[in-house]
Design an enzyme around this catalytic site. Structure first.
Site, short mmCIF file in Angstrom:
data_model
loop_
_atom_site.label_atom_id
_atom_site.label_comp_id
_atom_site.label_asym_id
_atom_site.label_seq_id
_atom_site.Cartn_x
_atom_site.Cartn_y
_atom_site.Cartn_z
N TRP A 108 0.75 -1.30 0.13
CA TRP A 108 -0.16 0.34 0.02
C TRP A 108 0.79 1.08 -0.02
O TRP A 108 0.66 2.65 -0.41
CB TRP A 108 -0.77 -0.02 1.12
CG TRP A 108 -1.98 -1.41 0.88
CD1 TRP A 108 -2.44 -2.07 1.43
CD2 TRP A 108 -3.01 -0.96 -0.14
NE1 TRP A 108 -3.49 -2.46 0.45
CE2 TRP A 108 -3.70 -2.47 -0.10
CE3 TRP A 108 -3.48 0.06 -1.44
CZ2 TRP A 108 -4.84 -2.22 -1.22
CZ3 TRP A 108 -4.39 0.07 -2.12
CH2 TRP A 108 -5.21 -1.57 -1.73
N ASP A 178 -1.40 6.45 6.87
CA ASP A 178 -1.95 5.43 5.68
C ASP A 178 -3.06 4.77 7.12
O ASP A 178 -2.29 3.73 7.60
CB ASP A 178 -1.88 4.88 4.76
CG ASP A 178 -2.94 4.36 4.21
OD1 ASP A 178 -3.95 4.35 4.93
OD2 ASP A 178 -2.49 3.44 3.17
N LYS A 202 -12.32 -1.33 7.04
CA LYS A 202 -11.73 -2.58 8.13
C LYS A 202 -12.16 -2.68 9.44
O LYS A 202 -13.04 -3.88 9.76
CB LYS A 202 -10.39 -2.61 7.40
CG LYS A 202 -9.83 -2.82 6.26
CD LYS A 202 -8.94 -1.91 5.99
CE LYS A 202 -8.94 -1.60 4.32
NZ LYS A 202 -8.65 -3.18 3.69
#
Ligand SMILES: Cc1ncc(COP(=O)(O)O)c(C=O)c1O
Length: 370
Positions: A108, A178, A202
């Site tokens: 990511w 992030d 999530k």
């Protein structure tokens, strides 16, 4: 009705969209036709109505309390997922005269970098590629430019399963984190960050909502020339109502925050539960005499995504098929790395973790060659 649907539910190890606490789903179910006092679903009322205003205010205040957020941070409820933040962060925070530093601990972070390079100068300050992103760097291995526009990190790499357990602080360089896959999983000292972002699907509810927390002084960097939606200042000035926000997602986020405050008892209690759950799975990996091989080095292991492989692809497929028979769902690793990934976000229950751990031990005892 609620009990029946609970009985039918699988142990859901999905990496995202992921499990939502049962009591949150039950509350949403009971509010679905009419939000109390409203006579309509939260999906059917104006985002500018007082009723929705109260929902959004409650969600924000709960988030502020959970994180102990200082007053000089603003909360934004946006759309576009974390991937849009990969672009919005550099578009707002990176001028032509400075460089953005990126610390890459997995897929990511690399994705975030690949969007930033389209916007302005970037520099990779550490890259875990040489060991296939199985570890975090030592602090001394990361040399951040004193005048960097910001340092971007990924607090939890969802695919590889490596996670920073501590807040990162690089002095005057704003840290942008992030936190998509470990948001609200532990206490965080917000004052150490310039900006935090997390898609909600999530640990915080529904896809379609992205939460951004930004330190006020950084808003001065956003140029007027940016397209309206892509400018953080548009959203701050309009209190997240610059356009129609993802109203149901904000409502559900508020319920998750309420669950964290009132049922779990806050983020420290959440962290303890997450530590215990992850430990039980890593113990099964470590006690397996190499039958299960963890991807992440022990010191870098994620409490959210437990990643491991079996001795061969055939056993891996058999593991997944038999796990499904035990109602253990969505354990297949990400297509880019293979293997098994058990995502055990906040909503995972002890019963789910114990069921997986028992299955892992049983499967190994039946399939390990002496
Ligand atoms: C750490 C991390 N960052 C970013 C993303 C991308 O989020 P979205 O699909 O909401 O854009 C994900 C999604 O899995 C993620 O795990």
């Amino acid at each position: 009705m609620a009990v029946e649907s609970a009985v039918e539910r699988l142990f859901n190890f999905s990496a995202g969209p992921a499990a939502i606490p049962l009591s949150v789903l039950q509350q949403a179910q009971s509010d679905l036709l009419s939000l109390p006092g409203c006579g309509a679903s939260v999906m059917e009322i104006s985002h500018r109505s007082p009723q929705f205003g109260a929902v959004m205010e409650d969600a924000e205040q709960r988030l502020r309390r959970l994180l102990g957020m200082p007053d000089d941070y603003r909360v934004l409820f946006l759309q576009g997922g974390s991937r849009l933040q990969f672009s919005m962060v550099p578009m707002n925070l990176l001028g032509a005269d400075r460089t953005a530093n990126y610390l890459l601990t997995g897929a990511w972070g690399k994705n975030a970098l690949s969007e930033a390079v389209k916007v302005g100068p970037t520099k990779v300050v550490w890259d875990g590629a040489s060991t296939n992103y199985d570890r975090l760097p030592e602090r001394d291995d990361v040399v951040v430019d004193d005048d960097a526009a910001y340092l971007h990190v990924t607090s939890n790499e969802t695919i590889q399963g490596v996670q920073f357990q501590e807040d990162l602080d690089w002095g005057t360089v704003p840290v942008v984190s992030d936190m998509s896959s470990d948001f609200l999983s532990r206490p965080v000292d917000v004052s150490r960050y310039g900006l935090i972002y997390a898609c909600a699907q999530k640990n915080a509810g529904l896809s379609g909502l992205t939460v951004v927390i930004i330190r006020e002084d950084l808003l001065q960097r956003s140029q007027e020339s940016l397209p309206g939606y892509l400018n953080y200042r548009s959203h701050v000035e309009a209190n997240s109502l610059w356009n129609t926000p993802p109203t149901f997602g904000i409502y559900l986020f508020g319920l998750v925050a309420k669950w964290l405050e009132e049922e779990i008892g806050g983020l420290a209690a959440m962290q303890t539960q997450n530590q215990h759950q992850a430990q039980r799975l890593y113990d099964a990996v470590d006690a397996s005499e190499g039958f299960y091989q963890g991807h992440a080095q022990p010191a870098s292991r994620s409490l959210m995504n437990v990643t491991f492989r079996l001795p061969n692809d055939e056993l891996q497929s058999q593991f997944l098929a038999e796990a499904a028979e035990h109602r253990l769902d969505a354990l297949k690793g990400h297509r880019s790395v293979g293997g098994i990934r058990a995502s055990i976000y906040n909503a995972m229950t002890d019963a789910g973790v114990d069921a997986l751990r028992d299955f892992m031990n049983d499967f190994r005892s039946r399939n390990a060659t002496a």
